[in-house]
Write a protein that holds these residues in place. Structure first.
Motif, PDB file in Angstrom:
ATOM      1  N   ALA A 280       6.274  18.981 -33.074  1.00  0.00           N
ATOM      2  CA  ALA A 280       7.566  19.169 -33.756  1.00  0.00           C
ATOM      3  C   ALA A 280       7.411  19.189 -35.276  1.00  0.00           C
ATOM      4  N   HIS A 281       6.202  19.005 -35.777  1.00  0.00           N
ATOM      5  CA  HIS A 281       5.941  19.044 -37.220  1.00  0.00           C
ATOM      6  C   HIS A 281       5.754  20.486 -37.663  1.00  0.00           C
ATOM      7  N   SER A 282       6.324  20.844 -38.798  1.00  0.00           N
ATOM      8  CA  SER A 282       6.267  22.232 -39.255  1.00  0.00           C
ATOM      9  C   SER A 282       4.866  22.664 -39.665  1.00  0.00           C
ATOM     10  N   GLY A 283       3.986  21.718 -39.943  1.00  0.00           N
ATOM     11  CA  GLY A 283       2.637  22.062 -40.378  1.00  0.00           C
ATOM     12  C   GLY A 283       1.611  22.045 -39.271  1.00  0.00           C
ATOM     13  N   LEU A 284       2.072  21.948 -38.025  1.00  0.00           N
ATOM     14  CA  LEU A 284       1.155  21.852 -36.883  1.00  0.00           C
ATOM     15  C   LEU A 284       1.669  22.706 -35.738  1.00  0.00           C
ATOM     16  N   VAL A 285       0.759  23.330 -35.030  1.00  0.00           N
ATOM     17  CA  VAL A 285       1.108  24.035 -33.798  1.00  0.00           C
ATOM     18  C   VAL A 285       0.102  23.617 -32.738  1.00  0.00           C
ATOM     19  N   SER A 286       0.597  23.306 -31.553  1.00  0.00           N
ATOM     20  CA  SER A 286      -0.289  22.794 -30.505  1.00  0.00           C
ATOM     21  C   SER A 286      -0.382  23.772 -29.345  1.00  0.00           C
ATOM     22  N   PRO A 454       2.022  15.562 -44.064  1.00  0.00           N
ATOM     23  CA  PRO A 454       3.067  14.670 -44.582  1.00  0.00           C
ATOM     24  C   PRO A 454       4.049  14.273 -43.480  1.00  0.00           C
ATOM     25  N   TRP A 455       4.748  13.195 -43.728  1.00  0.00           N
ATOM     26  CA  TRP A 455       5.750  12.744 -42.769  1.00  0.00           C
ATOM     27  C   TRP A 455       6.931  13.709 -42.703  1.00  0.00           C
ATOM     28  N   GLU A 456       7.412  13.968 -41.464  1.00  0.00           N
ATOM     29  CA  GLU A 456       8.633  14.736 -41.249  1.00  0.00           C
ATOM     30  C   GLU A 456       9.451  14.057 -40.155  1.00  0.00           C
ATOM     31  N   SER A 458      11.398  15.355 -38.227  1.00  0.00           N
ATOM     32  CA  SER A 458      11.526  16.238 -37.059  1.00  0.00           C
ATOM     33  C   SER A 458      10.698  15.747 -35.878  1.00  0.00           C
ATOM     34  N   VAL A 459       9.617  15.036 -36.140  1.00  0.00           N
ATOM     35  CA  VAL A 459       8.764  14.606 -35.022  1.00  0.00           C
ATOM     36  C   VAL A 459       9.477  13.598 -34.121  1.00  0.00           C
ATOM     37  N   LEU A 460      10.459  12.911 -34.659  1.00  0.00           N
ATOM     38  CA  LEU A 460      11.210  11.950 -33.848  1.00  0.00           C
ATOM     39  C   LEU A 460      12.273  12.638 -32.999  1.00  0.00           C
ATOM     40  N   ARG A 461      12.527  13.917 -33.285  1.00  0.00           N
ATOM     41  CA  ARG A 461      13.510  14.692 -32.513  1.00  0.00           C
ATOM     42  C   ARG A 461      12.806  15.719 -31.627  1.00  0.00           C
ATOM     43  N   TYR A 462      11.609  15.414 -31.197  1.00  0.00           N
ATOM     44  CA  TYR A 462      10.788  16.367 -30.433  1.00  0.00           C
ATOM     45  C   TYR A 462      11.456  16.807 -29.147  1.00  0.00           C
ATOM     46  N   ARG A 463      12.310  15.972 -28.563  1.00  0.00           N
ATOM     47  CA  ARG A 463      12.932  16.327 -27.278  1.00  0.00           C
ATOM     48  C   ARG A 463      13.927  17.465 -27.418  1.00  0.00           C
ATOM     49  N   ASP A 464      14.418  17.721 -28.639  1.00  0.00           N
ATOM     50  CA  ASP A 464      15.374  18.815 -28.851  1.00  0.00           C
ATOM     51  C   ASP A 464      14.753  20.171 -28.518  1.00  0.00           C
ATOM     52  N   ARG A 465      13.422  20.270 -28.602  1.00  0.00           N
ATOM     53  CA  ARG A 465      12.746  21.552 -28.435  1.00  0.00           C
ATOM     54  C   ARG A 465      12.413  21.860 -26.976  1.00  0.00           C
ATOM     55  N   LEU A 466      12.575  20.883 -26.091  1.00  0.00           N
ATOM     56  CA  LEU A 466      12.072  21.050 -24.727  1.00  0.00           C
ATOM     57  C   LEU A 466      12.896  22.024 -23.896  1.00  0.00           C
ATOM     58  N   ALA A 467      14.115  22.337 -24.335  1.00  0.00           N
ATOM     59  CA  ALA A 467      14.932  23.302 -23.581  1.00  0.00           C
ATOM     60  C   ALA A 467      14.398  24.720 -23.726  1.00  0.00           C
ATOM     61  N   VAL A 468      13.622  24.963 -24.783  1.00  0.00           N
ATOM     62  CA  VAL A 468      13.081  26.314 -24.995  1.00  0.00           C
ATOM     63  C   VAL A 468      11.559  26.324 -24.955  1.00  0.00           C
ATOM     64  N   LYS A 469      10.967  25.217 -24.592  1.00  0.00           N
ATOM     65  CA  LYS A 469       9.514  25.119 -24.552  1.00  0.00           C
ATOM     66  C   LYS A 469       9.091  24.715 -23.150  1.00  0.00           C
ATOM     67  N   THR A 470       8.238  25.517 -22.542  1.00  0.00           N
ATOM     68  CA  THR A 470       7.744  25.183 -21.216  1.00  0.00           C
ATOM     69  C   THR A 470       6.560  24.227 -21.356  1.00  0.00           C
ATOM     70  N   VAL A 471       6.702  23.036 -20.788  1.00  0.00           N
ATOM     71  CA  VAL A 471       5.610  22.059 -20.764  1.00  0.00           C
ATOM     72  C   VAL A 471       4.902  22.203 -19.426  1.00  0.00           C
ATOM     73  N   HIS A 472       3.615  22.548 -19.465  1.00  0.00           N
ATOM     74  CA  HIS A 472       2.893  22.834 -18.237  1.00  0.00           C
ATOM     75  C   HIS A 472       2.276  21.593 -17.610  1.00  0.00           C
TER      76      HIS A 472
END
Length: 515
Positions: A280-286, A454-456, A458-472
């Motif tokens: 959920a951090h803007s500077g990281l993609v997993s 840096p701290w953001e 957004s990482v504490l709101r990671y669950r907001d993204r799960l409706a559009v992200k498929t977790v395998h």
């Protein structure tokens, strides 16, 4: 890879290409698939099989080109959206798959149970529970004996808190003589989970043993393969010295440095939760448990032919610079294609708990890698791995019994303890699951600081993204829930079954601070 099922004449070249694929000769298989598609440009099976093979090799753009050729061949073909939907799902394009299946089931008079099931699975993974429920209801009306739908219906009931009704569905399925054994095994695992939540631990163990018994009967070939691969990796790891890693870290002329990190450790150690928080951090993609490194890059790094040769420190020492740079480029390109977006100047986090055994090989190809190692009480890890249903493969075959699960844990984490003092301290960080769930902000800050991010908030709101992200990951349901401490100390409920494995685990309990 699943072969395409169409009405096209079976081509002998396709049979040979599929055989090469099953034999893990992926490069040769892809070459033959593409040659066959070029020779038979109007054969839908050839085009679809080629697309699926390319997709499995993370060449997504080329795969989509072949699927578009299929669409152009016969746009009015009745089953085309279904074929395309399955193919898009297989090549990591779930949004496109959903659209194809929705198109298929919406056509006038369309009654195809498999399409409804495909949609239900994709909806449920996206936590679109109402839509998944509607798809399953349509399916069961079309075919009341579609047993995989019973399983999904039980899961949806369980998600709605209707545990008694879910249990009844799972039990009927587990005992039904006409249901496929794999489906019955999953039903037994679901019953074990329900029993665990209800505090009936004897029943949970009994049901899980039923699931494992079904799998064990078909596991021999996977276990044999696993024994060979794990033996080779163990010997490779034992041959690595601090000098090897120091020299590999100092490798020059590797082109532009990559911003890469690995999230490893062991399955069921909190890797899925930590990955989604950091993603959920803007500077990281997993990327999540892709087989790009372990399947597509690792074997190509030291092998000179298709012969079965184990990795050695000497072979890795001799990898030519040109090959190192080629493999680095292939890895990053495959990740970007699968993610369907450029990495750019972000840090890429490769989450795969089984990569612990690959750490020396990763250092050889990507000396700049930072390693996040997820840790959890080893006893909780063993319980969680044993109670997780996983499709049979060489990796999951280790988790069919309490003792084999503990042995696999001891191998992987034993290797980590061996590698840890050989690595520069600033290149690795251990993150304990218990710390993450007890103080998520502090754990996230610590991990981000280690990754030089840096701290953001957004990482504490990671669950907001799960409706559009498929977790395998199999833990996709757990990660969608608010962080909780309910799984800490779960092992105490199963201490009687864990006891025979404790001599093997005591070292890790003490080393990781859980005594």
């Amino acid at each position: 890879m699943t072969a395409a099922k169409t009405d096209d004449a079976e081509l002998p070249e396709l049979k040979r290409a599929r055989a090469l694929w099953v034999a893990n000769r992926f490069d040769a298989a892809v070459k033959l698939f593409t040659e066959t598609a070029a020779k038979h440009p109007d054969n839908v099976a050839a085009l679809v099989d080629t697309a699926r093979a390319l997709g499995h090799r993370h060449e997504i753009k080329r795969a989509i080109e072949y699927l578009e050729r299929v669409r152009a061949l016969n746009p009015d073909r009745a089953d085309l959206p279904f074929i395309l939907g399955q193919s898009f799902r297989m090549i990591h394009r779930e949004d496109l798959a959903i659209r194809c299946f929705e198109d298929y089931v919406a056509r006038a008079g369309r009654k195809h149970a498999d399409a409804h099931f495909e949609l239900a699975v994709l909806y449920e993974r996206r936590h679109r529970v109402d839509e998944a429920d509607a798809a399953i209801a349509r399916l069961m009306k079309l075919n009341p004996r579609y047993f995989e739908a019973w399983l999904m219906r039980g899961r949806l009931l369980q998600r709605r808190g209707e545990a008694q009704q879910a249990g009844g569905m799972f039990r009927r399925l587990a005992l039904h003589p006409d249901a496929h054994l794999i489906t019955r095994a999953q039903a037994w695992a679901a019953l074990a989970s329900l029993a665990d939540k209800q505090g009936d631990y004897e029943e949970a163990v009994r049901c899980m043993a039923k699931c494992k018994d079904i799998q064990i009967a078909h596991a021999h070939v996977f276990q044999s393969h696993s024994d060979v691969v794990l033996g080779n990796l163990r010997r490779f790891g034992e041959s690595i010295t601090a000098d090897h890693l120091r020299r590999w870290r100092a490798q020059k002329d590797l082109g532009q440095p990559a911003r890469v990190a690995q999230l490893a450790g062991f399955p069921r150690s909190g890797t899925t939760l930590l990955e989604n928080v950091l993603d959920a951090h803007s500077g990281l993609v997993s990327s999540e448990e892709l087989q790009v490194f372990g399947r597509d890059i690792l074997d190509s790094s030291w092998k000179e032919s298709h012969e079965i040769t184990p990795p050695t420190a000497e072979a890795f020492d001799k990898i030519p610079l040109t090959r190192l740079n080629d493999l680095r480029g292939r890895y990053l390109a495959a990740i970007e294609e699968t993610l369907d977006e450029p990495i750019g100047d972000r840090l890429h986090l490769d989450k795969n708990p089984t990569h612990t055994l690959f750490i020396p090989a990763i250092v050889r190809l990507f000396p700049e890698t930072k390693f996040l190692i997820a840790l959890r009480d080893p006893r909780d890890v063993i319980v969680s791995c044993y109670f997780q249903y996983l499709p049979l493969n060489p990796a999951s075959s280790s988790f069919l019994a309490w003792d084999s699960t503990a042995r696999r844990y001891a191998l992987d984490l034993g290797m980590w303890l061996r590698f840890r003092p050989l690595l520069d301290p600033e290149t690795w960080l251990e993150v304990h699951y218990e710390d993450v769930v007890q103080d998520l902000p502090a754990s996230a800050r610590r991990a981000l600081a280690f990754l030089n991010l840096p701290w953001e908030e957004s990482v504490l709101r990671y669950r907001d993204r799960l409706a559009v992200k498929t977790v395998h990951s199999p833990t996709y349901l757990e990660v969608a829930k608010p962080v909780h401490r309910g799984a800490i100390g779960r092992w105490r409920n199963y201490s009687r079954w864990l006891e025979p494995s404790m001599p093997l685990l005591e070292r890790f309990v003490k080393e990781f601070g859980y005594d």
